[in-house]
Design a protein around this motif. Structure first.
Motif, mmCIF file in Angstrom:
data_model
loop_
_atom_site.group_PDB
_atom_site.id
_atom_site.type_symbol
_atom_site.label_atom_id
_atom_site.label_comp_id
_atom_site.label_asym_id
_atom_site.label_seq_id
_atom_site.Cartn_x
_atom_site.Cartn_y
_atom_site.Cartn_z
ATOM 1 N N MET A 1 0.824 -1.116 0.132
ATOM 2 C CA MET A 1 0.004 -0.089 0.044
ATOM 3 C C MET A 1 1.058 1.402 -0.070
ATOM 4 O O MET A 1 2.060 1.580 0.903
ATOM 5 C CB MET A 1 -0.648 0.038 0.910
ATOM 6 N N VAL A 2 0.647 2.153 -0.513
ATOM 7 C CA VAL A 2 1.307 4.038 -0.691
ATOM 8 C C VAL A 2 0.183 4.863 -0.472
ATOM 9 O O VAL A 2 -1.108 4.806 -0.877
ATOM 10 C CB VAL A 2 2.273 3.491 -2.313
ATOM 11 N N HIS A 3 0.582 5.783 0.610
ATOM 12 C CA HIS A 3 -0.291 6.562 1.100
ATOM 13 C C HIS A 3 -0.133 7.660 0.041
ATOM 14 O O HIS A 3 1.231 8.272 -0.198
ATOM 15 C CB HIS A 3 0.561 6.835 2.809
ATOM 16 N N VAL A 4 -1.113 8.654 -0.129
ATOM 17 C CA VAL A 4 -0.770 9.481 -1.608
ATOM 18 C C VAL A 4 -0.988 10.698 -0.126
ATOM 19 O O VAL A 4 -2.005 11.122 0.564
ATOM 20 C CB VAL A 4 -2.241 9.643 -2.751
ATOM 21 N N THR A 5 0.386 11.766 -0.765
ATOM 22 C CA THR A 5 0.029 13.037 0.294
ATOM 23 C C THR A 5 -0.250 14.111 -0.995
ATOM 24 O O THR A 5 0.383 14.224 -1.654
ATOM 25 C CB THR A 5 1.824 12.978 1.302
ATOM 26 N N THR A 6 -0.858 14.873 -0.426
ATOM 27 C CA THR A 6 -2.056 15.960 -1.496
ATOM 28 C C THR A 6 -1.700 17.203 -0.645
ATOM 29 O O THR A 6 -1.800 18.084 -1.433
ATOM 30 C CB THR A 6 -3.300 15.558 -1.821
ATOM 31 N N LYS A 7 -1.560 17.454 0.790
ATOM 32 C CA LYS A 7 -1.531 18.714 0.930
ATOM 33 C C LYS A 7 0.073 19.370 1.659
ATOM 34 O O LYS A 7 0.704 18.142 2.486
ATOM 35 C CB LYS A 7 -2.235 18.695 2.536
ATOM 36 N N ILE A 8 0.396 20.647 0.886
ATOM 37 C CA ILE A 8 1.676 20.664 1.191
ATOM 38 C C ILE A 8 2.169 21.815 1.196
ATOM 39 O O ILE A 8 0.961 22.770 0.976
ATOM 40 C CB ILE A 8 2.772 20.271 -0.278
ATOM 41 N N GLU A 9 2.892 22.337 2.154
ATOM 42 C CA GLU A 9 3.395 23.708 2.500
ATOM 43 C C GLU A 9 3.847 24.523 0.906
ATOM 44 O O GLU A 9 5.235 24.386 1.004
ATOM 45 C CB GLU A 9 3.850 23.562 3.873
ATOM 46 N N ARG A 10 2.985 26.194 0.915
ATOM 47 C CA ARG A 10 3.809 26.984 0.129
ATOM 48 C C ARG A 10 4.589 27.717 -0.051
ATOM 49 O O ARG A 10 4.147 28.373 1.304
ATOM 50 C CB ARG A 10 2.349 26.168 -1.461
ATOM 51 N N ASP B 1 7.554 4.183 -16.797
ATOM 52 C CA ASP B 1 6.663 3.457 -15.729
ATOM 53 C C ASP B 1 5.937 4.563 -15.449
ATOM 54 O O ASP B 1 6.753 5.724 -14.887
ATOM 55 C CB ASP B 1 6.657 3.074 -14.967
ATOM 56 N N ASN B 2 4.226 5.834 -16.006
ATOM 57 C CA ASN B 2 3.936 6.619 -15.766
ATOM 58 C C ASN B 2 3.042 6.600 -15.089
ATOM 59 O O ASN B 2 1.794 7.488 -15.398
ATOM 60 C CB ASN B 2 3.688 7.483 -16.977
ATOM 61 N N LEU B 3 2.343 5.800 -14.017
ATOM 62 C CA LEU B 3 1.564 5.699 -13.922
ATOM 63 C C LEU B 3 1.222 6.321 -12.295
ATOM 64 O O LEU B 3 0.419 7.148 -12.580
ATOM 65 C CB LEU B 3 1.245 4.234 -12.151
ATOM 66 N N MET B 4 2.444 6.764 -11.857
ATOM 67 C CA MET B 4 2.347 7.253 -10.585
ATOM 68 C C MET B 4 2.178 9.181 -11.224
ATOM 69 O O MET B 4 1.746 10.126 -10.570
ATOM 70 C CB MET B 4 4.150 7.547 -9.758
ATOM 71 N N LEU B 5 2.614 9.795 -11.964
ATOM 72 C CA LEU B 5 2.892 10.609 -13.308
ATOM 73 C C LEU B 5 1.067 11.450 -13.074
ATOM 74 O O LEU B 5 1.038 12.071 -12.905
ATOM 75 C CB LEU B 5 3.772 10.458 -14.380
ATOM 76 N N GLN B 6 0.480 10.168 -13.354
ATOM 77 C CA GLN B 6 -0.712 10.288 -14.475
ATOM 78 C C GLN B 6 -1.359 10.941 -12.488
ATOM 79 O O GLN B 6 -2.468 11.525 -12.426
ATOM 80 C CB GLN B 6 -1.845 9.378 -14.369
ATOM 81 N N VAL B 7 -1.172 9.827 -12.034
ATOM 82 C CA VAL B 7 -1.531 10.323 -10.083
ATOM 83 C C VAL B 7 -1.514 11.667 -9.940
ATOM 84 O O VAL B 7 -2.281 12.594 -9.384
ATOM 85 C CB VAL B 7 -1.061 9.438 -9.662
ATOM 86 N N ALA B 8 0.043 12.061 -9.856
ATOM 87 C CA ALA B 8 -0.016 13.538 -9.208
ATOM 88 C C ALA B 8 -0.055 14.480 -10.543
ATOM 89 O O ALA B 8 -1.084 15.374 -9.870
ATOM 90 C CB ALA B 8 1.854 13.912 -10.029
ATOM 91 N N ILE B 9 -0.923 14.387 -11.404
ATOM 92 C CA ILE B 9 -1.407 15.120 -12.434
ATOM 93 C C ILE B 9 -2.968 15.460 -11.566
ATOM 94 O O ILE B 9 -3.440 16.850 -12.258
ATOM 95 C CB ILE B 9 -1.680 14.949 -13.585
ATOM 96 N N HIS B 10 -3.713 14.609 -11.167
ATOM 97 C CA HIS B 10 -5.125 14.662 -10.765
ATOM 98 C C HIS B 10 -4.979 15.475 -9.929
ATOM 99 O O HIS B 10 -5.638 16.556 -9.418
ATOM 100 C CB HIS B 10 -5.425 13.075 -10.275
ATOM 101 N N TYR B 11 -3.797 15.440 -8.048
ATOM 102 C CA TYR B 11 -3.777 16.085 -7.383
ATOM 103 C C TYR B 11 -3.439 17.009 -7.423
ATOM 104 O O TYR B 11 -2.927 17.982 -6.500
ATOM 105 C CB TYR B 11 -2.690 15.211 -6.484
ATOM 106 N N ALA B 12 -2.080 17.526 -8.189
ATOM 107 C CA ALA B 12 -1.420 18.865 -8.532
ATOM 108 C C ALA B 12 -2.153 20.082 -8.254
ATOM 109 O O ALA B 12 -3.634 19.766 -8.888
ATOM 110 C CB ALA B 12 -0.558 18.843 -9.183
ATOM 111 N N GLN B 13 -1.785 21.373 -8.730
ATOM 112 C CA GLN B 13 -3.399 22.232 -8.172
ATOM 113 C C GLN B 13 -2.400 23.514 -8.886
ATOM 114 O O GLN B 13 -0.733 23.420 -9.018
ATOM 115 C CB GLN B 13 -2.610 23.144 -6.650
ATOM 116 N N PRO B 14 -3.197 24.574 -9.236
ATOM 117 C CA PRO B 14 -2.786 25.311 -10.384
ATOM 118 C C PRO B 14 -1.127 26.125 -9.596
ATOM 119 O O PRO B 14 -1.246 26.395 -8.635
ATOM 120 C CB PRO B 14 -3.761 26.271 -10.723
#
Length: 228
Positions: free
Chosen positions: A1-10, A63-76
């Motif tokens: 299992m891999v946990h996805v972190t989406t909330k980051i400090e900018r 392998d670009n699976l996680m790249l597609q996941v990243a595009i989904h979660y990334a912010q403008p």
């Protein structure tokens, strides 16, 4: 299992925009010659430039699976930092995913691996920086880390660090140092502008860079001194 972190400090948007006024080389020099990514990471079009917050993703080679996941979660305004083992022989990003990024307002994509569909990406206007260009396809199989600290192209990059890229290369600035780096960059630009003015007014490199005593101490002589 891999946990996805989406909330980051900018960093603050105004500080990011201010930093973006300067070149990658200026920022690198101004912050003590730190932060420059490996020189093989270059834009697919020399007119491309960007600044934004790092959104990191680790992909397996080819392998670009996680790249597609990243595009989904990334912010403008985010910059996708795609670590894929510096595997050159794979085109893991092209015009279809480029349109997905552009539609979301993603600022840029930077990868140590390969990209393809470069003509279409140029026309799209999405800044894309990569270690190579390759038409070889990828799979979507392997989970990987999202928004974790990574060692990428010779530098440590944390989610939310600020990334600036242009024709000469890419530099990373720690998110808590962005405002200071912008001030240091402004001071460096002002100093260099003054030097250029003085060169055109007849100043020389040895004089203006205070090298007379340095060169003397190292034992450098010239026939001008010999003749005097």
């Amino acid at each position: 299992m891999v946990h996805v972190t989406t909330k980051i400090e900018r960093a603050a948007a105004a500080d990011i925009a201010r930093l973006g006024e300067f070149t990658a080389a200026t920022i690198h020099e101004a912050q003590g010659r730190r932060g420059a990514l490996d020189s093989n990471i270059k834009p697919i079009d020399r007119d491309m430039s960007f600044v934004g917050s790092a959104f990191t993703v680790v992909c397996a080679p080819r392998d670009n699976l996680m790249l597609q996941v990243a595009i989904h979660y990334a912010q403008p305004g985010d910059v996708l930092i795609v670590s894929a083992g510096a595997f050159a022989e794979a085109g893991m990003f092209g015009d279809v995913l480029g349109n997905a990024c552009k539609a979301k307002g993603i600022a840029a994509l930077v990868t140590d691996a390969g990209v393809r569909d470069t003509q279409e990406l140029r026309e799209l206007g999405l800044p894309v920086f990569s270690g190579s260009v390759s038409i070889k396809g990828t799979v979507k199989e392997t989970l990987g880390a999202l928004n974790q600290q990574v060692v990428f192209a010779g530098e440590v990059i944390r989610p939310g660090d600020v990334i600036k890229g242009d024709a000469d290369g890419v530099v990373v600035v720690r998110r808590e140092e962005v405002a200071e780096a912008a001030e240091l960059s402004a001071a460096r630009d002002a100093h260099e502008a003054q030097l250029i003015t003085q060169y055109w007014a007849g100043g020389t490199t040895i004089e203006l860079c205070n090298l007379t005593e340095v060169l003397k101490a190292k034992g450098l002589t010239s026939d001008i001194e010999d003749a005097s």
